[in-house]
Design a protein around this motif. Structure first.
Motif, PDB file in Angstrom:
ATOM      1  N   ALA A  54      -1.252   3.832  -2.608  1.00 25.83           N
ATOM      2  CA  ALA A  54      -0.388   3.657  -1.449  1.00 25.83           C
ATOM      3  C   ALA A  54      -0.802   2.383  -0.725  1.00 25.83           C
ATOM      4  N   SER A  55       0.170   1.561  -0.382  1.00 22.89           N
ATOM      5  CA  SER A  55      -0.138   0.376   0.414  1.00 22.89           C
ATOM      6  C   SER A  55      -0.601   0.784   1.800  1.00 22.89           C
ATOM      7  N   ASN A  56      -0.266   2.019   2.191  1.00 17.13           N
ATOM      8  CA  ASN A  56      -0.687   2.541   3.494  1.00 17.13           C
ATOM      9  C   ASN A  56      -0.670   4.061   3.425  1.00 17.13           C
ATOM     10  N   PHE A  57      -1.799   4.688   3.692  1.00 20.05           N
ATOM     11  CA  PHE A  57      -1.908   6.145   3.616  1.00 20.05           C
ATOM     12  C   PHE A  57      -1.569   6.847   4.928  1.00 20.05           C
ATOM     13  N   SER A  58      -1.366   6.101   5.984  1.00 21.71           N
ATOM     14  CA  SER A  58      -1.068   6.709   7.280  1.00 21.71           C
ATOM     15  C   SER A  58       0.164   7.598   7.188  1.00 21.71           C
ATOM     16  N   LEU A  59       0.072   8.812   7.723  1.00 25.77           N
ATOM     17  CA  LEU A  59       1.231   9.709   7.717  1.00 25.77           C
ATOM     18  C   LEU A  59       2.371   9.097   8.524  1.00 25.77           C
ATOM     19  N   GLY A  60       2.030   8.450   9.652  1.00 21.76           N
ATOM     20  CA  GLY A  60       3.055   7.811  10.470  1.00 21.76           C
ATOM     21  C   GLY A  60       3.758   6.690   9.741  1.00 21.76           C
ATOM     22  N   VAL A  61       3.000   5.890   8.994  1.00 24.89           N
ATOM     23  CA  VAL A  61       3.613   4.798   8.229  1.00 24.89           C
ATOM     24  C   VAL A  61       4.519   5.354   7.137  1.00 24.89           C
ATOM     25  N   GLU A  80      -8.128   5.748  11.987  1.00 26.37           N
ATOM     26  CA  GLU A  80      -8.243   7.156  11.615  1.00 26.37           C
ATOM     27  C   GLU A  80      -6.976   7.690  10.949  1.00 26.37           C
ATOM     28  N   GLY A  81      -5.821   7.132  11.306  1.00 27.09           N
ATOM     29  CA  GLY A  81      -4.580   7.559  10.663  1.00 27.09           C
ATOM     30  C   GLY A  81      -4.575   7.243   9.182  1.00 27.09           C
ATOM     31  N   PHE A  82      -5.067   6.028   8.814  1.00 28.67           N
ATOM     32  CA  PHE A  82      -5.161   5.648   7.402  1.00 28.67           C
ATOM     33  C   PHE A  82      -6.167   6.541   6.685  1.00 28.67           C
ATOM     34  N   ALA A  83      -7.298   6.784   7.361  1.00 28.28           N
ATOM     35  CA  ALA A  83      -8.368   7.570   6.755  1.00 28.28           C
ATOM     36  C   ALA A  83      -7.940   9.014   6.505  1.00 28.28           C
ATOM     37  N   LEU A  84      -7.288   9.624   7.485  1.00 28.41           N
ATOM     38  CA  LEU A  84      -6.830  11.008   7.321  1.00 28.41           C
ATOM     39  C   LEU A  84      -5.851  11.110   6.164  1.00 28.41           C
ATOM     40  N   GLY A  85      -4.919  10.199   6.080  1.00 31.97           N
ATOM     41  CA  GLY A  85      -3.949  10.220   4.985  1.00 31.97           C
ATOM     42  C   GLY A  85      -4.614  10.087   3.632  1.00 31.97           C
ATOM     43  N   ALA A  86      -5.632   9.237   3.537  1.00 30.20           N
ATOM     44  CA  ALA A  86      -6.345   9.061   2.267  1.00 30.20           C
ATOM     45  C   ALA A  86      -7.080  10.328   1.868  1.00 30.20           C
ATOM     46  N   VAL A  87      -7.695  10.979   2.832  1.00 33.87           N
ATOM     47  CA  VAL A  87      -8.407  12.237   2.539  1.00 33.87           C
ATOM     48  C   VAL A  87      -7.419  13.323   2.135  1.00 33.87           C
ATOM     49  N   LEU A  88      -6.287  13.401   2.827  1.00 39.08           N
ATOM     50  CA  LEU A  88      -5.257  14.383   2.453  1.00 39.08           C
ATOM     51  C   LEU A  88      -4.741  14.123   1.042  1.00 39.08           C
ATOM     52  N   ALA A  89      -4.579  12.853   0.684  1.00 45.25           N
ATOM     53  CA  ALA A  89      -4.118  12.505  -0.667  1.00 45.25           C
ATOM     54  C   ALA A  89      -5.148  12.913  -1.710  1.00 45.25           C
ATOM     55  N   ALA A  90      -6.429  12.676  -1.415  1.00 44.14           N
ATOM     56  CA  ALA A  90      -7.484  13.073  -2.355  1.00 44.14           C
ATOM     57  C   ALA A  90      -7.534  14.591  -2.510  1.00 44.14           C
TER      58      ALA A  90
END
Length: 239
Positions: free
Chosen positions: A96-103, A206-216
């Motif tokens: 993902a170019s951006n893991f943020s849920l908002g993005v 933190e938005g990017f980080a949370l999305g990455a952890v959720l994806a993992a």
């Protein structure tokens, strides 16, 4: 879940904090390509490294069948090769170019708006992204993803950076680097009469980080191997 952090810079440290708060363990923190022995101790990997290292990191994960969520940008000339390697080893992969849920919600909004505006040729679309001065690539991977969405759903045929001397069918992207800006993306449709604008502004990493952890987490729980998108994760969260 035992996680390998491939790339332990500012994003890696933020991901570590989020992952620990969600009850996970960081089993590996690496700024170099992990060995098979190191990967044997993990359930999933998250790559936020640098462009020249990303493909090697992904290759190591695929060969060891470690699910990997990759948010590194600037290496996409090798993306299709990575996809084929993932399929060959029956691994699991999300880029993902951006893991943020908002993005990722913003991506859906961008696609919907592009479809709506397609028949209104009086409006010219433009884009601007702003990031911190340490960001290595310009335009951002997120801006490129947004531009490709617009091109797919409009009469534009390509994007151009810098946004100068544009042809009629070119979408211009402006990129600006300012100290400590986490990431702002603005898309504007402009006519002689008015303008329509949508913006996403990240307030923290933190938005990017949370999305990455959720994806993992999602990949680790997914039984079927394959190449997935953040949209697949988002659809699960919405259901």
């Amino acid at each position: 879940m035992k996680i390998a952090l491939l790339g332990y810079g500012k994003m890696g440290k933020t991901i570590e904090k989020i992952a620990l708060n969600r009850g996970h363990k960081i089993s590996l923190k690496a700024n170099q390509t992990p060995t098979s022995e190191e990967l044997n101790a993990v359930d999933a990997a998250i790559d936020f490294s640098v462009p020249h290292a990303a493909f090697q990191n992904l290759s190591a994960c695929f060969k060891n069948q470690i699910p990997v969520a990759c948010g590194t940008t600037g290496w996409l000339n090798q993306y299709q090769e990575a996809v084929e390697l993932c399929k060959q080893h029956k691994a699991k992969f999300i880029y993902a170019s951006n893991f943020s849920l908002g993005v990722n919600l913003f991506f859906e909004l961008n696609e919907t708006l592009a479809k709506m505006m397609r028949k209104f040729e009086a409006y010219q679309v433009g884009m601007k992204e702003i990031h911190h001065t340490q960001k290595l690539d310009a335009p951002s991977g997120t801006a490129i993803s947004l531009a490709e969405q617009i091109i797919e759903n409009s009469n534009y045929s390509n994007w151009k950076h810098p946004a100068k001397n544009l042809a009629k069918n070119e979408l211009g992207i402006e990129a600006e680097r300012i100290e400590d800006v986490k990431g702002t993306h603005t898309i504007t449709y402009t006519s002689e009469i008015d303008s329509i604008e949508i913006t996403h502004k990240a307030n923290s990493r933190e938005g990017f980080a949370l999305g990455a952890v959720l994806a993992a987490e999602w990949l680790a729980n997914k039984k079927e191997p394959g190449v997935y998108q953040m949209k697949d994760v988002l659809n699960t969260l919405k259901s």
